[in-house]
Motif scaffolding. Structure first.
Motif, mmCIF file in Angstrom:
data_model
loop_
_atom_site.group_PDB
_atom_site.id
_atom_site.type_symbol
_atom_site.label_atom_id
_atom_site.label_comp_id
_atom_site.label_asym_id
_atom_site.label_seq_id
_atom_site.Cartn_x
_atom_site.Cartn_y
_atom_site.Cartn_z
ATOM 1 N N THR A 10 0.808 -1.209 0.000
ATOM 2 C CA THR A 10 0.000 0.000 0.000
ATOM 3 C C THR A 10 0.847 1.269 0.000
ATOM 4 O O THR A 10 0.323 2.347 -0.240
ATOM 5 N N ARG A 11 2.119 1.144 0.261
ATOM 6 C CA ARG A 11 2.996 2.326 0.304
ATOM 7 C C ARG A 11 3.412 2.756 -1.094
ATOM 8 O O ARG A 11 3.456 1.962 -2.025
ATOM 9 N N ASN A 12 3.764 4.035 -1.199
ATOM 10 C CA ASN A 12 4.238 4.526 -2.488
ATOM 11 C C ASN A 12 5.749 4.284 -2.594
ATOM 12 O O ASN A 12 6.410 3.971 -1.605
ATOM 13 N N PRO A 13 6.321 4.409 -3.801
ATOM 14 C CA PRO A 13 7.741 4.099 -3.991
ATOM 15 C C PRO A 13 8.691 4.931 -3.132
ATOM 16 O O PRO A 13 9.737 4.430 -2.706
ATOM 17 N N VAL A 14 8.343 6.173 -2.840
ATOM 18 C CA VAL A 14 9.214 7.011 -2.006
ATOM 19 C C VAL A 14 9.294 6.447 -0.587
ATOM 20 O O VAL A 14 10.375 6.350 -0.002
ATOM 21 N N GLU A 15 8.149 6.038 -0.052
ATOM 22 C CA GLU A 15 8.138 5.449 1.289
ATOM 23 C C GLU A 15 8.879 4.119 1.298
ATOM 24 O O GLU A 15 9.569 3.789 2.265
ATOM 25 N N LEU A 16 8.755 3.354 0.217
ATOM 26 C CA LEU A 16 9.464 2.080 0.133
ATOM 27 C C LEU A 16 10.975 2.291 0.073
ATOM 28 O O LEU A 16 11.731 1.532 0.677
ATOM 29 N N GLN A 17 11.414 3.319 -0.641
ATOM 30 C CA GLN A 17 12.847 3.627 -0.686
ATOM 31 C C GLN A 17 13.364 3.993 0.698
ATOM 32 O O GLN A 17 14.455 3.591 1.095
ATOM 33 N N GLN A 18 12.562 4.765 1.445
ATOM 34 C CA GLN A 18 12.947 5.153 2.803
ATOM 35 C C GLN A 18 13.039 3.916 3.703
ATOM 36 O O GLN A 18 13.968 3.778 4.493
ATOM 37 N N GLU A 19 12.068 3.026 3.571
ATOM 38 C CA GLU A 19 12.078 1.775 4.337
ATOM 39 C C GLU A 19 13.311 0.939 3.989
ATOM 40 O O GLU A 19 13.952 0.362 4.867
ATOM 41 N N LEU A 20 13.653 0.905 2.708
ATOM 42 C CA LEU A 20 14.821 0.149 2.262
ATOM 43 C C LEU A 20 16.096 0.718 2.868
ATOM 44 O O LEU A 20 16.956 -0.033 3.339
ATOM 45 N N LEU A 21 16.220 2.041 2.893
ATOM 46 C CA LEU A 21 17.398 2.661 3.496
ATOM 47 C C LEU A 21 17.510 2.329 4.985
ATOM 48 O O LEU A 21 18.597 2.033 5.485
ATOM 49 N N GLU A 22 16.379 2.368 5.680
ATOM 50 C CA GLU A 22 16.390 2.038 7.106
ATOM 51 C C GLU A 22 16.800 0.583 7.331
ATOM 52 O O GLU A 22 17.572 0.276 8.242
ATOM 53 N N LEU A 23 16.296 -0.307 6.481
ATOM 54 C CA LEU A 23 16.645 -1.715 6.616
ATOM 55 C C LEU A 23 18.122 -1.962 6.309
ATOM 56 O O LEU A 23 18.779 -2.769 6.976
ATOM 57 N N LEU A 24 18.650 -1.260 5.314
ATOM 58 C CA LEU A 24 20.071 -1.416 4.988
ATOM 59 C C LEU A 24 20.951 -0.907 6.122
ATOM 60 O O LEU A 24 21.985 -1.510 6.430
ATOM 61 N N ARG A 25 20.537 0.186 6.752
ATOM 62 C CA ARG A 25 21.290 0.686 7.908
ATOM 63 C C ARG A 25 21.228 -0.314 9.060
ATOM 64 O O ARG A 25 22.229 -0.556 9.738
ATOM 65 N N ALA A 26 20.051 -0.884 9.277
ATOM 66 C CA ALA A 26 19.901 -1.883 10.332
ATOM 67 C C ALA A 26 20.761 -3.110 10.038
ATOM 68 O O ALA A 26 21.402 -3.660 10.940
ATOM 69 N N GLN A 27 20.794 -3.514 8.772
ATOM 70 C CA GLN A 27 21.605 -4.666 8.401
ATOM 71 C C GLN A 27 23.080 -4.383 8.642
ATOM 72 O O GLN A 27 23.813 -5.236 9.151
ATOM 73 N N PHE A 28 23.527 -3.186 8.306
ATOM 74 C CA PHE A 28 24.926 -2.825 8.540
ATOM 75 C C PHE A 28 25.259 -2.890 10.023
ATOM 76 O O PHE A 28 26.288 -3.448 10.420
ATOM 77 N N GLY A 29 24.391 -2.326 10.854
ATOM 78 C CA GLY A 29 24.617 -2.361 12.293
ATOM 79 C C GLY A 29 24.656 -3.776 12.834
ATOM 80 O O GLY A 29 25.510 -4.112 13.672
ATOM 81 N N LEU A 30 23.763 -4.614 12.355
ATOM 82 C CA LEU A 30 23.750 -6.006 12.806
ATOM 83 C C LEU A 30 24.996 -6.752 12.354
ATOM 84 O O LEU A 30 25.547 -7.571 13.092
ATOM 85 N N ARG A 31 25.453 -6.466 11.126
ATOM 86 C CA ARG A 31 26.684 -7.116 10.650
ATOM 87 C C ARG A 31 27.875 -6.698 11.492
ATOM 88 O O ARG A 31 28.743 -7.520 11.805
ATOM 89 N N MET A 32 27.921 -5.431 11.870
ATOM 90 C CA MET A 32 29.031 -4.971 12.714
ATOM 91 C C MET A 32 28.973 -5.634 14.089
ATOM 92 O O MET A 32 30.004 -6.039 14.636
ATOM 93 N N GLN A 33 27.774 -5.741 14.643
ATOM 94 C CA GLN A 33 27.634 -6.420 15.927
ATOM 95 C C GLN A 33 28.028 -7.885 15.818
ATOM 96 O O GLN A 33 28.641 -8.443 16.727
#
Length: 66
Positions: A10-33
């Motif tokens: 239901t989200r638009n592409p801009v919101e999906l891009q923002q969600e993707l960026l947040e998930l990539l940041r979370a993935q980076f943090g988890l990889r570092m941990q």
């Protein structure tokens, strides 16, 4: 899980891009941990990776529809 997919569709592409960026940041943090052996629950890495795949899939579907 189904509710997450329905929510993402239901989200638009801009919101999906923002969600993707947040998930990539979370993935980076988890990889570092994980590399510094501070991550107790390693299934979080798998869950974030799958969420990233879901968002990318929905983005590509929306791009094909446009």
């Amino acid at each position: 899980m189904k509710s997450k997919v329905k929510d993402l569709k239901t989200r638009n592409p801009v919101e999906l891009q923002q969600e993707l960026l947040e998930l990539l940041r979370a993935q980076f943090g988890l990889r570092m941990q994980h590399t510094t052996q501070q991550l107790g629950n390693t299934t979080q890495l798998r869950n974030v990776r799958r969420d990233i795949a879901r968002v990318k899939t929905i983005l590509s579907q929306k791009a094909k529809q446009s």
